[in-house]
Every structure is written in C-alpha cells, then in structure tokens.
Design a protein around this motif. Structure first.
Motif, PDB file in Angstrom:
ATOM      1  N   TYR A  41     -47.470  13.272   1.949  1.00  0.00           N
ATOM      2  CA  TYR A  41     -46.995  11.988   1.423  1.00  0.00           C
ATOM      3  C   TYR A  41     -47.861  11.585   0.222  1.00  0.00           C
ATOM      4  CZ  TYR A  41     -44.773  11.727   6.040  1.00  0.00           C
ATOM      5  OH  TYR A  41     -44.040  11.991   7.178  1.00  0.00           O
ATOM      6  N   PRO A  42     -47.632  12.178  -0.939  1.00  0.00           N
ATOM      7  CA  PRO A  42     -48.431  11.835  -2.128  1.00  0.00           C
ATOM      8  C   PRO A  42     -48.419  10.318  -2.369  1.00  0.00           C
ATOM      9  CG  PRO A  42     -47.073  13.755  -2.571  1.00  0.00           C
ATOM     10  CD  PRO A  42     -46.627  13.224  -1.229  1.00  0.00           C
ATOM     11  N   GLY A  43     -49.595   9.765  -2.502  1.00  0.00           N
ATOM     12  CA  GLY A  43     -49.696   8.316  -2.658  1.00  0.00           C
ATOM     13  C   GLY A  43     -49.755   7.580  -1.337  1.00  0.00           C
ATOM     14  N   GLY A  44     -49.496   8.295  -0.243  1.00  0.00           N
ATOM     15  CA  GLY A  44     -49.577   7.704   1.088  1.00  0.00           C
ATOM     16  C   GLY A  44     -48.302   7.030   1.539  1.00  0.00           C
ATOM     17  N   VAL A  45     -48.218   6.790   2.846  1.00  0.00           N
ATOM     18  CA  VAL A  45     -47.096   6.046   3.429  1.00  0.00           C
ATOM     19  C   VAL A  45     -47.375   4.567   3.249  1.00  0.00           C
ATOM     20  CG1 VAL A  45     -45.863   5.490   5.559  1.00  0.00           C
ATOM     21  CG2 VAL A  45     -46.545   7.854   5.093  1.00  0.00           C
ATOM     22  N   ARG A  46     -46.527   3.888   2.483  1.00  0.00           N
ATOM     23  CA  ARG A  46     -46.730   2.474   2.174  1.00  0.00           C
ATOM     24  C   ARG A  46     -45.443   1.665   2.349  1.00  0.00           C
ATOM     25  NH1 ARG A  46     -51.605   1.339  -0.313  1.00  0.00           N
ATOM     26  NH2 ARG A  46     -52.910   3.205  -0.552  1.00  0.00           N
ATOM     27  N   ALA A  51     -54.297   1.521  12.774  1.00  0.00           N
ATOM     28  CA  ALA A  51     -53.616   0.564  11.895  1.00  0.00           C
ATOM     29  C   ALA A  51     -53.193  -0.691  12.648  1.00  0.00           C
ATOM     30  CB  ALA A  51     -52.414   1.221  11.226  1.00  0.00           C
ATOM     31  N   ALA A  52     -52.820  -0.552  13.914  1.00  0.00           N
ATOM     32  CA  ALA A  52     -52.470  -1.733  14.712  1.00  0.00           C
ATOM     33  C   ALA A  52     -53.690  -2.623  14.916  1.00  0.00           C
ATOM     34  CB  ALA A  52     -51.881  -1.310  16.052  1.00  0.00           C
ATOM     35  N   ILE A  53     -54.847  -2.014  15.204  1.00  0.00           N
ATOM     36  CA  ILE A  53     -56.082  -2.790  15.373  1.00  0.00           C
ATOM     37  C   ILE A  53     -56.454  -3.473  14.058  1.00  0.00           C
ATOM     38  CG2 ILE A  53     -58.554  -2.643  15.860  1.00  0.00           C
ATOM     39  CD1 ILE A  53     -57.853  -0.242  17.731  1.00  0.00           C
ATOM     40  N   VAL A  54     -56.417  -2.716  12.969  1.00  0.00           N
ATOM     41  CA  VAL A  54     -56.700  -3.280  11.651  1.00  0.00           C
ATOM     42  C   VAL A  54     -55.760  -4.452  11.366  1.00  0.00           C
ATOM     43  CG1 VAL A  54     -56.519  -2.851   9.168  1.00  0.00           C
ATOM     44  CG2 VAL A  54     -57.719  -1.217  10.624  1.00  0.00           C
ATOM     45  N   GLY A  55     -54.463  -4.240  11.584  1.00  0.00           N
ATOM     46  CA  GLY A  55     -53.479  -5.276  11.295  1.00  0.00           C
ATOM     47  C   GLY A  55     -53.688  -6.535  12.104  1.00  0.00           C
ATOM     48  N   SER A  56     -54.053  -6.379  13.364  1.00  0.00           N
ATOM     49  CA  SER A  56     -54.258  -7.555  14.212  1.00  0.00           C
ATOM     50  C   SER A  56     -55.423  -8.409  13.712  1.00  0.00           C
ATOM     51  CB  SER A  56     -54.493  -7.127  15.669  1.00  0.00           C
ATOM     52  OG  SER A  56     -55.726  -6.455  15.831  1.00  0.00           O
ATOM     53  N   ILE A  57     -56.425  -7.762  13.097  1.00  0.00           N
ATOM     54  CA  ILE A  57     -57.592  -8.498  12.596  1.00  0.00           C
ATOM     55  C   ILE A  57     -57.319  -9.108  11.223  1.00  0.00           C
ATOM     56  CG2 ILE A  57     -60.006  -8.304  11.889  1.00  0.00           C
ATOM     57  CD1 ILE A  57     -60.270  -5.987  13.947  1.00  0.00           C
ATOM     58  N   VAL A  58     -56.859  -8.288  10.276  1.00  0.00           N
ATOM     59  CA  VAL A  58     -56.665  -8.819   8.916  1.00  0.00           C
ATOM     60  C   VAL A  58     -55.507  -9.807   8.861  1.00  0.00           C
ATOM     61  CG1 VAL A  58     -57.712  -6.869   7.727  1.00  0.00           C
ATOM     62  CG2 VAL A  58     -55.262  -6.812   8.218  1.00  0.00           C
ATOM     63  N   GLY A  59     -54.511  -9.637   9.716  1.00  0.00           N
ATOM     64  CA  GLY A  59     -53.424 -10.606   9.753  1.00  0.00           C
ATOM     65  C   GLY A  59     -53.910 -11.970  10.203  1.00  0.00           C
ATOM     66  N   ALA A  60     -54.862 -11.983  11.154  1.00  0.00           N
ATOM     67  CA  ALA A  60     -55.441 -13.260  11.586  1.00  0.00           C
ATOM     68  C   ALA A  60     -56.284 -13.872  10.480  1.00  0.00           C
ATOM     69  CB  ALA A  60     -56.283 -13.052  12.841  1.00  0.00           C
ATOM     70  N   LEU A  61     -56.934 -13.042   9.682  1.00  0.00           N
ATOM     71  CA  LEU A  61     -57.786 -13.542   8.601  1.00  0.00           C
ATOM     72  C   LEU A  61     -56.964 -14.083   7.432  1.00  0.00           C
ATOM     73  CD1 LEU A  61     -60.701 -13.875   7.522  1.00  0.00           C
ATOM     74  CD2 LEU A  61     -60.442 -11.603   6.481  1.00  0.00           C
ATOM     75  N   LYS A  62     -55.957 -13.320   7.007  1.00  0.00           N
ATOM     76  CA  LYS A  62     -55.226 -13.647   5.783  1.00  0.00           C
ATOM     77  C   LYS A  62     -53.795 -14.136   6.016  1.00  0.00           C
ATOM     78  CE  LYS A  62     -58.582 -12.401   2.978  1.00  0.00           C
ATOM     79  NZ  LYS A  62     -58.490 -11.255   2.076  1.00  0.00           N
ATOM     80  N   GLY A  63     -53.325 -14.131   7.257  1.00  0.00           N
ATOM     81  CA  GLY A  63     -51.982 -14.609   7.531  1.00  0.00           C
ATOM     82  C   GLY A  63     -50.899 -13.634   7.117  1.00  0.00           C
ATOM     83  N   THR A  64     -49.733 -14.156   6.820  1.00  0.00           N
ATOM     84  CA  THR A  64     -48.551 -13.324   6.572  1.00  0.00           C
ATOM     85  C   THR A  64     -48.379 -12.925   5.110  1.00  0.00           C
ATOM     86  OG1 THR A  64     -47.151 -15.280   6.264  1.00  0.00           O
ATOM     87  CG2 THR A  64     -47.310 -14.378   8.501  1.00  0.00           C
ATOM     88  N   ALA A  65     -49.352 -13.212   4.265  1.00  0.00           N
ATOM     89  CA  ALA A  65     -49.242 -12.855   2.851  1.00  0.00           C
ATOM     90  C   ALA A  65     -48.897 -11.376   2.695  1.00  0.00           C
ATOM     91  CB  ALA A  65     -50.565 -13.146   2.141  1.00  0.00           C
ATOM     92  N   GLY A  66     -47.919 -11.106   1.844  1.00  0.00           N
ATOM     93  CA  GLY A  66     -47.506  -9.731   1.592  1.00  0.00           C
ATOM     94  C   GLY A  66     -46.337  -9.264   2.429  1.00  0.00           C
ATOM     95  N   ASP A  93     -58.232  -7.299   2.481  1.00  0.00           N
ATOM     96  CA  ASP A  93     -56.842  -7.443   2.025  1.00  0.00           C
ATOM     97  C   ASP A  93     -55.923  -6.918   3.126  1.00  0.00           C
ATOM     98  OD1 ASP A  93     -54.345  -6.035   0.683  1.00  0.00           O
ATOM     99  OD2 ASP A  93     -55.010  -7.600  -0.705  1.00  0.00           O
ATOM    100  N   ASN A  94     -55.007  -7.764   3.585  1.00  0.00           N
ATOM    101  CA  ASN A  94     -54.234  -7.388   4.770  1.00  0.00           C
ATOM    102  C   ASN A  94     -53.315  -6.189   4.539  1.00  0.00           C
ATOM    103  OD1 ASN A  94     -52.635  -9.046   3.166  1.00  0.00           O
ATOM    104  ND2 ASN A  94     -52.398 -10.641   4.716  1.00  0.00           N
ATOM    105  N   TRP A  95     -52.532  -6.228   3.475  1.00  0.00           N
ATOM    106  CA  TRP A  95     -51.596  -5.131   3.225  1.00  0.00           C
ATOM    107  C   TRP A  95     -52.338  -3.829   2.937  1.00  0.00           C
ATOM    108  CZ3 TRP A  95     -46.612  -4.188   4.020  1.00  0.00           C
ATOM    109  CH2 TRP A  95     -46.048  -3.062   3.411  1.00  0.00           C
ATOM    110  N   GLU A  96     -53.340  -3.888   2.070  1.00  0.00           N
ATOM    111  CA  GLU A  96     -54.072  -2.687   1.686  1.00  0.00           C
ATOM    112  C   GLU A  96     -54.848  -2.107   2.864  1.00  0.00           C
ATOM    113  OE1 GLU A  96     -54.749   0.265  -1.066  1.00  0.00           O
ATOM    114  OE2 GLU A  96     -53.390  -1.464  -1.146  1.00  0.00           O
ATOM    115  N   SER A  97     -55.430  -2.961   3.682  1.00  0.00           N
ATOM    116  CA  SER A  97     -56.180  -2.494   4.854  1.00  0.00           C
ATOM    117  C   SER A  97     -55.277  -1.718   5.805  1.00  0.00           C
ATOM    118  CB  SER A  97     -56.818  -3.678   5.587  1.00  0.00           C
ATOM    119  OG  SER A  97     -57.760  -4.345   4.787  1.00  0.00           O
TER     120      SER A  97
END
Length: 347
Positions: A39-44, A299-314, A280-284
């Motif tokens: 996946y050149p550039g990664g799965v985003r 990614a689920a663990i990361v998302g649960s933390i950064v989403g609480a920090l930055k909210g639904t932005a993105g 950064d929630n999306w980038e993290s």
C-alpha cells in the motif's frame, strides 16, 4: 468544560477507536515493510481487507473484536447507569459471544476461556481453568483494546478510571501486566478530558496508570512473566523524541518496541506513535494502521486516546454514516447517552 466539548471528546474516543479497528483490520499481520510495499503511501481510508488479514470478508468500515467489545461494553455500562462492574463486562461478553461474525472469527483463547467460565457460572456448572498454561497467555493487548469506557465514564478522574480499568480487566485478563496496560490506556483517556490537557499530559497519565496498575495487579491479581509496560512506554517515548525522521522513529516503534499481541508491546507502541504524531488524531491513527503486525488493536488503542484528546476533528459525516451502517451501531446516540450520565459528575 462545556457539555458540547465533553460529548465531542466521548464521541471522538469512540469513532477514532472504531476507525482504527476497521482500517487496521486491512493491514493486520503484515510487517512494517510489507505494508509499504503493498500500500504505497499507506492505508488512509476505509477499504476491504484481503486474504492476508483475519478480517478477510469484512466490508470497508466493518469493525472486528476491538471496537465491537468496546461498544457493547459501553452499552452495558449505560444500562447500569454509568457504574462499571464485573457484571457489565460479563453481560457484554455473553452478548458478544452470541454474535457469530465477531465470536466465530475473532475470539482468541483468553476470551473464549473467560466466556466459557462465565457461562458455566451462570448455569451453575463448574469450570476448571488450567492455570499452568492459561494465565501466562493472558498478558495480551485484549485488556487495553476495550478499556476506553473506563476512561470516558470517568472524565478527569484518573484514579477512578484506573480503579474501573482493573475491574474490567480482571474478568478476562487477570494478571499484573494486562492490568498495567489497561490502566495506562484508561488513565490517558480520563486525563484527556482536562481542559488544558496536552499530548505530554496524556503520556504522563499513561505512565502513571501503567505503574499504578502494575502495583495493584501485583497485590490482588496473578503475577506473570514479561516486560514492564511502564518501562516499555518509557522506551517508546524515548524513541519518539529522537532527532530522526518520522519514518525512522515509527520503524523503531515496530522494532524493537514491538506492535504485537503482548500488552507490553501494543500499549507502549500506541503511546510512542501518539507522541511521534504530536497527538494529531487522524495522523496518529493512520500511522498506527500502517505500523505493522497487530495493527487493528494498536490503532484502536491509539484512536481511543487521541479521540478523547482532540475530539471528532477530521471525521466527516460520510465516515460516521459508513461506520454506523456497516456495523449496525449508533455512535452519536451512544455518545450522547454517556454524556448524559457523566457530565453532571464533572461539575
């Protein structure tokens, strides 16, 4: 903090956890380099997993065990008026085990054993656990993947989040390392609700939670061999702060910190990735999805933390619609119910 912000942080924790799970299900089992080759550039974005993944057959946006258990646990806690208890966890696991698309495909030996024991207890039967082999296997990241409700049902109350994380974890992962990883995650999420919380604050809260969780686990739970979650978070943080390229630091999170099934890999990796991406929630979440190995859980663990920090932005309306539709859930409605239960406690 106003009610709208609290709601946005709760919803952010939930939606980014779901997004990390669904996107990470595509790259799971692949190495750091295999993902970059395939996946050149990664799965985003949301795409369907192929034959390399456990989740092969899932549609784009469909979750696996990580967020399905998180969501069902949140529902059970709501039913219990916001009070977290072992019964909530047990009811969640029984409900989850009755959903074939989750249980048949994603239940590991630790969860299967726990569910068998719960069923036996409810039916008045004896269930014998082989302590020689089972408990040593329970120091896995399954303790942290579903723990976010212990954080967002206790916004700003880190010690209560840790207490509830211990309660949740002991039902399935009753050892000091799994408890440490779960407490680190829950503590970071709870701390994220402080109005002035920064990425460094949630890292510090995570280290505090890991240390305190291990101490509690050593006192009331089983002791198993394995690296300290606290020490390995420190290793991941040190790597994240190196004067090297982002890609080189992410590679060092993959190896030597590790991004696998053991809780002493996945949880430290999550904190390292968050710091590398400056919260950064999306980038993290995207970097966790593309880091390799057990990507859906990291990614689920990361998302649960950064989403609480930055909210639904993105997160676009389209993403909400896809996640709700493909998983037959109602993220916004559920987040509103949680907010109704916790907001008054914050005043």
């Amino acid at each position: 903090m106003d009610r709208k912000t609290v709601y946005d942080k709760i919803l952010g924790s939930m939606v980014y956890c779901a997004l990390g799970d669904a996107m990470g299900a595509v790259t799971e089992n692949l190495s750091f380099d295999q993902i970059r080759d395939k996946y050149p550039g990664g799965v985003r974005e949301l795409i369907a997993p192929d034959k390399t993944a456990f989740a092969y057959g899932n549609t784009p946006g469909q979750i696996t065990d990580d967020f399905s258990q998180t969501y069902l646990l949140t529902e059970e806690i709501i039913k219990n008026n916001g009070v977290i208890s072992p019964d909530c966890v047990e009811e969640m696991l029984i409900r989850w085990s009755n959903i074939p698309k989750y249980f048949n495909r994603f239940a590991g030996p630790t969860t299967r054993s726990a569910i068998a024991a719960i069923r036996a207890k409810k039916e008045g039967r004896e269930y014998v656990v082989n302590e020689v082999i089972d408990y040593a296997r329970q120091a896995t990241n399954g303790s942290a993947m579903k723990i976010s409700p212990a954080g967002f049902f206790n916004p700003g109350d880190v010690d209560k989040a840790i207490e509830d994380a211990v309660c949740v974890t002991r039902v399935t992962h009753d050892n000091q390392l799994a408890i440490s990883g779960a407490c680190a995650t829950a503590a970071a999420i709870s701390r994220a609700f402080d109005e002035k919380a920064s990425v460094y604050d949630i890292i510090q809260a995570g280290i505090y939670g890991a240390r305190k969780g291990e101490e509690i686990g050593m006192r009331i739970s089983r002791t198993v061999g394995g690296p300290s979650v606290t020490e390995r978070i420190g290793m991941a943080v040190a790597i994240a702060m190196l004067p090297e390229s982002k890609e080189d630091r992410l590679r060092k999170i993959y190896n030597p910190v590790g991004t696998g099934l053991h809780v002493s890999e996945a949880v430290p990796a999550a904190f390292g990735i968050i710091l590398i991406c400056d919260g950064d929630n999306w980038e993290s979440v995207c970097e966790a999805v593309n880091v390799g190995y057990d990507t859906d859980t990291v990614a689920a663990i990361v998302g649960s933390i950064v989403g609480a920090l930055k909210g639904t932005a993105g997160i676009s309306e389209e993403l909400f619609e896809i996640l709700n539709r493909e998983n037959e859930i109602a993220l916004e409605e559920t987040a509103e119910k949680v907010t109704a239960l916790v907001y008054d406690k914050m005043k």
